[in-house]
Scaffold this motif. Structure first.
Motif, PDB file in Angstrom:
ATOM      1  N   ASP A  45     -43.635 -26.753  37.358  1.00 21.40           N
ATOM      2  CA  ASP A  45     -44.596 -26.030  38.187  1.00 21.40           C
ATOM      3  C   ASP A  45     -45.343 -25.032  37.315  1.00 21.40           C
ATOM      4  N   THR A  57     -53.679 -30.160  44.227  1.00 23.55           N
ATOM      5  CA  THR A  57     -52.254 -29.889  44.068  1.00 23.55           C
ATOM      6  C   THR A  57     -51.589 -29.557  45.398  1.00 23.55           C
ATOM      7  N   PRO A 101     -47.824 -32.262  42.853  1.00 21.31           N
ATOM      8  CA  PRO A 101     -47.749 -31.169  41.879  1.00 21.31           C
ATOM      9  C   PRO A 101     -48.625 -31.486  40.670  1.00 21.31           C
ATOM     10  N   CYS A 103     -38.019 -27.770  39.044  1.00 18.37           N
ATOM     11  CA  CYS A 103     -39.041 -28.142  40.009  1.00 18.37           C
ATOM     12  C   CYS A 103     -39.070 -27.101  41.112  1.00 18.37           C
ATOM     13  N   SER A 104     -40.214 -26.653  41.429  1.00 17.44           N
ATOM     14  CA  SER A 104     -40.266 -25.810  42.612  1.00 17.44           C
ATOM     15  C   SER A 104     -41.282 -26.343  43.605  1.00 17.44           C
ATOM     16  N   SER A 105     -42.564 -26.270  43.289  1.00 15.87           N
ATOM     17  CA  SER A 105     -43.480 -26.800  44.282  1.00 15.87           C
ATOM     18  C   SER A 105     -43.414 -28.321  44.235  1.00 15.87           C
ATOM     19  N   ARG A 124     -46.469 -22.181  47.952  1.00 20.43           N
ATOM     20  CA  ARG A 124     -45.848 -22.527  46.714  1.00 20.43           C
ATOM     21  C   ARG A 124     -46.886 -22.579  45.601  1.00 20.43           C
ATOM     22  N   GLU A 125     -47.966 -23.223  45.909  1.00 20.68           N
ATOM     23  CA  GLU A 125     -48.967 -23.376  44.864  1.00 20.68           C
ATOM     24  C   GLU A 125     -49.665 -22.067  44.560  1.00 20.68           C
TER      25      GLU A 125
END
Lengths: 733, 474
Positions: free
Chosen positions: A24, A34, A38, A69-71, A438-439
């Motif tokens: 991310d 996005t 992602p 990994c997050s978003s 998230r983004e």
């Protein structure tokens, strides 16, 4: 720092070499695309970005790869599971780590530290790097420097270019001040862009003192965020919980810290090697072109490192996969890649572009320097210039996309439309707050912290009020599908920068600039960043500015940060009770927290009452203590916290109210009893007075629900008794 | 390409008490290095450069002195040339004849103003290019190296400033001897350099930070900052180009602009033109004296001392071991690394090591001189020990004195049995304001003797002569 130095010795070179890939970017520059995928899975020359990073790692003799990994973490995970990297033949072991809570590089690093995965020096890389540097040289450099300098914790890989190189980030250019002889990084600062305001790089003379001879100010380095870090790095992030950004917070922080005394070195790669990071539309364009032009060999389409790719190389940097159908009269000019099963109709001309798989290009279409992703349909007579058409989008016949246009997934542009430059279209308004958050972690965080200036407000508008994203029939036509995506003051951004930018002679560069201008989310990110910088830099200022900002929050629109506070405060108190801290420490911690998140005392009381009552509930529920003992254990000591949280009558009433509702959430069997004891105790401790109890008792809130009434039942006796006592004393008079 | 060389003779503020800032002092340009006035080294260098015309700029007070010294210089030159002719060693100098040298007196001018003078052609200019030189540099770097560098500079460059690194063996721990200035320059194509900016220590202290301009790093993305480079004050310039620039912006480059500025600042401002403006403007090239060459400027006492020693070292190497045999134990012993001037007498058992003694001195018996510099007409009586001292002209040092790391002002009389360490001995000034004050010189080499700063030589009697460390002085 002495124990640390010791530790360093213990960490003897582990045979395993680990790589941490931050999939991310914690940025919003590729919005709106996005919102769906992602960044690291966006196709670059028809290959998902992450493949380039993993390919590099495969060549770098890495043994273990951890993808943070997050978003869209699940999507990355799914992708990796299916890819060749998860297979037995993979040169390294891939692990995906879901770190959904992370909102910045700093968070990710702290998460990493908590997980304790790091065994030795590791490679930290972001999932959007395209490079062919010889990593063994970097490793050697790192080892050599480590021998010389025990405090060495990070080697940054930087590659040399011109200051306005096309693959260099023009969004947040930064200068590195290096010791000329040793390449030790002395200072790091982000600077305004080339046409930006005039400012200066301010270096503390103290930092210059240990420089032997000469140092260089480098403003010509591409920083693609490939670092070799020692295990201290996550620890330092942990210790400095305000560090968010890898460079501007961490590197700068470490370099300017008086206490840390750690050093960071820069490895400046050979100019024959390629290193760049896809971090904006500008660099996306530039790097795509570089790949097509074979600058980053062996990372070229015809090396087909993605399974199932079948690109062949033809003269003039034309790459075609199997089953490409080109009409006899169509022309595919230099630097173009076309994926399999795509077809190009009669009389179409494609140059300097990438066409994905299963695309249908109609007749007489002109595609210049554009990127058409898989399954897109371009109908007859369309003109695409410096545009991006995302997967499954459809451009109906006779339409024109002017430079800088981004057409989102599944958007349909109607017949004969001219999409003006720099427009971004999405299929449906982006309202899913989760994904967006998230983004756009930067913006959202900034708002949390109360830095919402005009610009951010506008950002917020587009996010919270989806009606802004109206379907504009005049733009995409009756038969079109999609809405314009706004991310802020688009027009301002454009007019501001137009003309100011010195036009570089090369046409493509100019176009890049334009793309850059259009992408005002970029600008917003960088302003948000710079704000961030000033904030974390000067906590004092933050404190003083909060009072001014806090008024904006009265509306309660930003309950989020209050929640954060409650969570944090409760955790703090739990810790305090658990470890039997003294009262003052707990108070101090609470207060610091209160000021840093800028909430009222109401929140503090709320958190405290929640924590204490929950504690009692915990003791009782687990059967450790009976109700009375539990109450005494908790309240004897910690009740005094309230003393420092209530100041006037209103506060006291509020406190009672809060405690009431907290107790109401306890088991009915003892909730009332606990509450009675609390009120009684508070009264005896003079934290609340009769009047407050009366006011509370008579208030509507205290009897608003059955539960509340049930809880205060027992207390009625107390109130009665108090009232009687008062009357008696009155009588006596 | 012919140059008009302008030699600037400063007051020598850092060479006190030997320079003109004290009434007993000598003009800085005439202070001797290895028994030659330092300006002669500059003139020698100019001669090697074949500058057709040399102008020496000084204040009116020292004009006469300098003219006299120049007369001497020319006379010596002629004598030497005559000798050279015989040995056929250096015919070139003869062919060319010596340059035309004149002396101009300009009082109370900043070096910036002198620069303005030069550019405005008020000092008669027969040449298109000029070279500003300080009067205090000594180098074995052939001038052709710099001239060639100037020739090869970019056409757009107005001039060229020369910097050097300290090549003498001087420890400078806290940057007390050499100013800690930050010079910013950038390598440009084909080996040339360009000066970008100069920040002095004062700038840094004032702003509490080194403020590099962002515009500069956009224009010159790979700039080098050096704190070790020293300004040689040697500047080659093109008369036409610079006067054009000055005429373009008359409001900016006004008289008051120059009057308040040193030459370095003027050049710095010219250098900043390289990145301040949106379009490229002509600016200043930069040259660093190559490391293999010796270059030093005698602009403070430590360098002066070290420069003398440097020449002694050269002399010793030249003479080699051949001469060191001293047959007579009774007579004075002068080491190969020492020089004694004309008409100087040395007493019995006197030992001279790494020391330069001027002319007309009379040195007594059993005197020990080590690593010192003794100017002309000094009288040193018996049993005196000097170590690392500079003794001004016509100083009298009475017997049994022992001075370590001391500077003695000209015409001073050191009383019998004086013991001193790290002091500067000043004589009564005409103004009578200071009375034999000795203040702590606090040089880099002996920083631990601050406690002796109030040391007054009268208080010492003979009983303490044998104390070498000064611990029993009180």
């Amino acid at each position: 720092m002495a124990p640390k130095a010791k530790k360093q010795k213990e960490v003897v070179q582990d045979e395993r070499f680990q790589a941490i890939v931050l999939t991310d970017s914690f940025e919003t520059r590729f919005m709106p695309l996005t919102s769906e995928k992602p960044r690291c899975l966006l196709p670059l020359a028809n290959v998902p970005l992450i493949e380039y990073t993993l390919e590099f790692l495969a060549n770098a003799d890495v043994n273990e790869v951890y993808l943070i990994c997050s978003s869209h973490g699940e999507k990355v995970q799914q992708y990796i599971e299916k890819s060749k990297w998860a297979a037995n033949t993979s040169p390294f072991k891939v692990h995906t780590i879901l770190s959904l809570e992370s909102r910045s590089v700093g968070d990710a690093m702290r998460d990493l530290d908590n997980r304790g995965l790091i065994t030795g020096d590791f490679l930290l890389i972001s999932g959007d790097v395209v490079t062919n540097i010889d990593f063994n040289k970097v490793k050697k450099f790192h080892k050599a420097k480590k021998q010389e300098d025990k405090e060495h914790i990070v080697t940054m890989v930087l590659s040399q270019a011109s200051p306005i190189h096309r693959t260099r980030s023009q969004i947040d250019p930064s200068t590195f001040i290096l010791d000329r002889k040793t390449d030790r990084c002395i200072y790091y600062q982000q600077i305004p862009p080339v046409d930006g305001e005039k400012s200066s790089i301010n270096i503390d003379p103290e930092l210059l003192e240990d420089v032997e001879d000469e140092m260089v100010v480098r403003n010509d380095l591409i920083d693609c965020h490939v670092d070799i870090c020692s295990p201290h790095v996550p620890q330092i992030f942990q210790e400095n919980f305000d560090y968010q950004l890898l460079r501007n917070d961490f590197v700068k922080g470490v370099l300017t810290s008086d206490l840390l005394k750690k050093t960071i070195y820069a490895y400046i790669s050979d100019s024959s090697e390629y290193a760049a990071r896809v971090e904006s539309w500008t660099t996306y364009d530039a790097i795509s072109q570089d790949i097509l032009a074979r600058w980053c060999y062996p990372l070229v389409p015809d090396s087909n490192f993605l399974e199932g790719n079948s690109y062949g190389y033809e003269f003039n940097n034309i790459y075609k996969e199997d089953k490409v159908i080109l009409a006899q009269s169509s022309k595919v000019k230099s630097s173009t890649a076309i994926g399999s099963n795509s077809s190009v109709g009669d009389g179409s001309i494609i140059t300097k572009s990438v066409i994905g798989r299963n695309c249908k290009i109609g007749k007489n279409v002109r595609i210049y320097n554009s990127y058409v992703w898989d399954d897109a349909i371009i109908e007859d007579n369309c003109v695409l210039d410096h545009s991006i058409v995302a997967g499954s989008a459809k451009i109906s016949a006779d339409s024109t996309l002017q430079p800088g246009v981004v057409v989102g997934y599944r958007v349909v542009v109607g017949r004969g439309k001219v999409i003006p430059a720099f427009t971004r279209i999405v299929e449906s308004p982006i309202v899913k707050p989760d994904e967006f958050e998230r983004e756009s972690s930067f913006e959202s965080e900034d708002e949390d912290e109360g830095e919402a200036t005009g610009h951010d407000n506008e950002q917020k508008h587009s996010k919270q009020i989806p009606s802004v994203n109206v379907k504009d029939n005049s733009l995409i036509g009756e038969d079109g599908v999609g809405v314009i995506y706004f991310s802020g003051d688009e027009n301002d951004g454009e007019s501001d920068s137009e003309g100011d930018i010195p036009e570089p002679s090369s046409g493509i560069l100019y176009q890049i600039k334009s793309l850059n201008i259009s992408d005002d989310s970029i600008a917003s990110v960088s302003t948000a960043r710079s704000k961030k910088k000033s904030r974390s830099g000067a906590s004092k200022r933050r404190l003083s500015s909060t009072s001014a900002v806090s008024t904006e929050y009265e509306g309660g629109a930003f309950s989020e940060d209050e929640d954060d506070f409650v969570k944090e405060a409760v955790a703090t108190l739990d810790r305090a009770i658990e470890n039997n801290h003294d009262l003052d420490t707990a108070l101090l911690e609470l207060n610091t927290l209160r000021m840093s998140i800028n909430v009222s005392y109401h929140e503090v009381r709320k958190a405290t009452s929640y924590a204490l009552v929950a504690r009692i509930g915990h003791f009782v529920a687990t059967g450790t203590l009976d109700v009375k003992a539990a109450f005494e254990k908790v309240f004897q000591k910690w009740c005094l916290l309230f003393k420092r949280q209530v100041f006037d009558d209103e506060d006291k009433v509020d406190l009672l109210q809060l405690l009431q509702s907290e107790c109401a959430s306890l088991d009915v069997a003892y909730g009332g009893k606990v509450f009675f004891m609390i009120v009684n105790f508070l009264y005896n401790q003079d934290i609340v007075e009769e009047e407050n109890i009366y006011t509370w008792w008579d208030s509507k809130e205290s009897s608003a629900s059955d539960k509340l009434l049930a809880v205060r039942e027992l207390t009625a006796k107390l109130v009665e008794w108090l009232r009687d006592a008062e009357e008696e004393s009155d009588d006596e008079e | 390409m012919e140059f008009h060389a302008v030699v600037l003779c400063g007051a020598g503020h850092s060479l006190g008490p030997f320079s003109k800032i004290r009434s007993t002092g000598q003009t800085k340009a005439l202070l001797p290095v290895a028994n030659r006035p330092m300006i002669e080294y500059v003139l020698d260098w100019c001669e090697k450069a074949f500058f057709p015309r040399i102008t020496v700029v000084c204040d009116s007070e020292s004009k006469e002195e300098i003219e006299f010294a120049l007369g001497n210089y020319k006379k010596n030159k002629q004598v030497q040339e005559a000798a050279d002719e015989e040995t056929e060693s250096a015919n070139k100098a003869l062919d060319n004849g010596s340059a035309y040298i004149d002396v101009i007196a300009l009082d109370n001018k900043s070096t910036g103003e002198i620069f303005q003078y030069i550019v405005k052609k008020e000092i008669s200019p027969p040449c298109l290019h000029f070279a500003v030189l300080p009067c205090d540099f000594i180098t074995d770097l052939p001038p052709q190296v710099l001239i060639e560098a100037y020739r090869n500079k970019e056409d757009s460059d107005l001039g060229m400033l020369v910097h050097y690194r300290n090549s003498l063996d001087i420890e400078d721990k806290k940057s007390k001897i050499f100013p800690k200035n930050y010079t910013v320059y950038s390598d440009i194509d084909d080996g040339n350099c360009r000066l970008l900016d100069i920040y002095t220590k004062e700038d840094l202290d004032f702003h509490k930070s080194l403020q590099l301009r962002v515009q500069m790093s956009w224009r010159y993305p790979n700039a080098v900052i050096s704190s070790k480079l020293l300004n040689s004050s040697i500047f080659f310039g093109s008369l036409i180009d610079i006067s054009r620039i000055l005429n373009e912006e008359p409001e900016r480059f006004s008289d008051s602009y120059f009057s308040g500025r040193s030459l370095t600042k003027v050049i710095r401002d010219l250098a900043r033109r390289s990145w301040r403006h949106s379009e490229m403007k002509s600016t200043v090239a930069f040259n660093i004296v190559p490391n293999c060459a010796q270059f030093f400027r005698i602009n403070n006492l430590q360098v002066w001392m070290e420069a003398n020693r440097y020449f002694m070292k050269l002399q010793a190497m030249k003479r080699g071991q051949a001469q060191q045999t001293s047959k007579d134990k009774v007579s004075a012993n002068v080491g190969a690394d020492s020089t004694v001037g004309e008409n100087t007498s040395l007493g019995e058992k006197t030992n001279v090591k790494r020391t330069i003694i001027g002319s007309g001195c009379s040195i007594g018996k059993r005197v020990k001189l080590t690593g010192s510099l003794v100017l002309d007409n000094v009288i040193i009586e018996d049993d005196v020990q000097l170590e690392n001292c500079i003794i001004g002209r016509s100083v009298t040092i009475r017997s049994k004195s022992k001075l370590i790391n001391c500077n003695v002002e000209s015409s001073f009389e050191v009383v019998k049995g004086t013991q001193s360490k790290g002091d500067t001995l000043l004589s009564l000034t005409l103004e009578g304001l200071e009375e034999e004050i000795s203040f702590d010189e606090s040089s880099g080499t002996d920083s631990d003797d601050g406690s002796e700063s109030d040391f007054s030589d009268e208080d010492i009697d003979d009983g303490y002569v044998s104390n070498s460390d000064g611990l029993f002085a009180y």
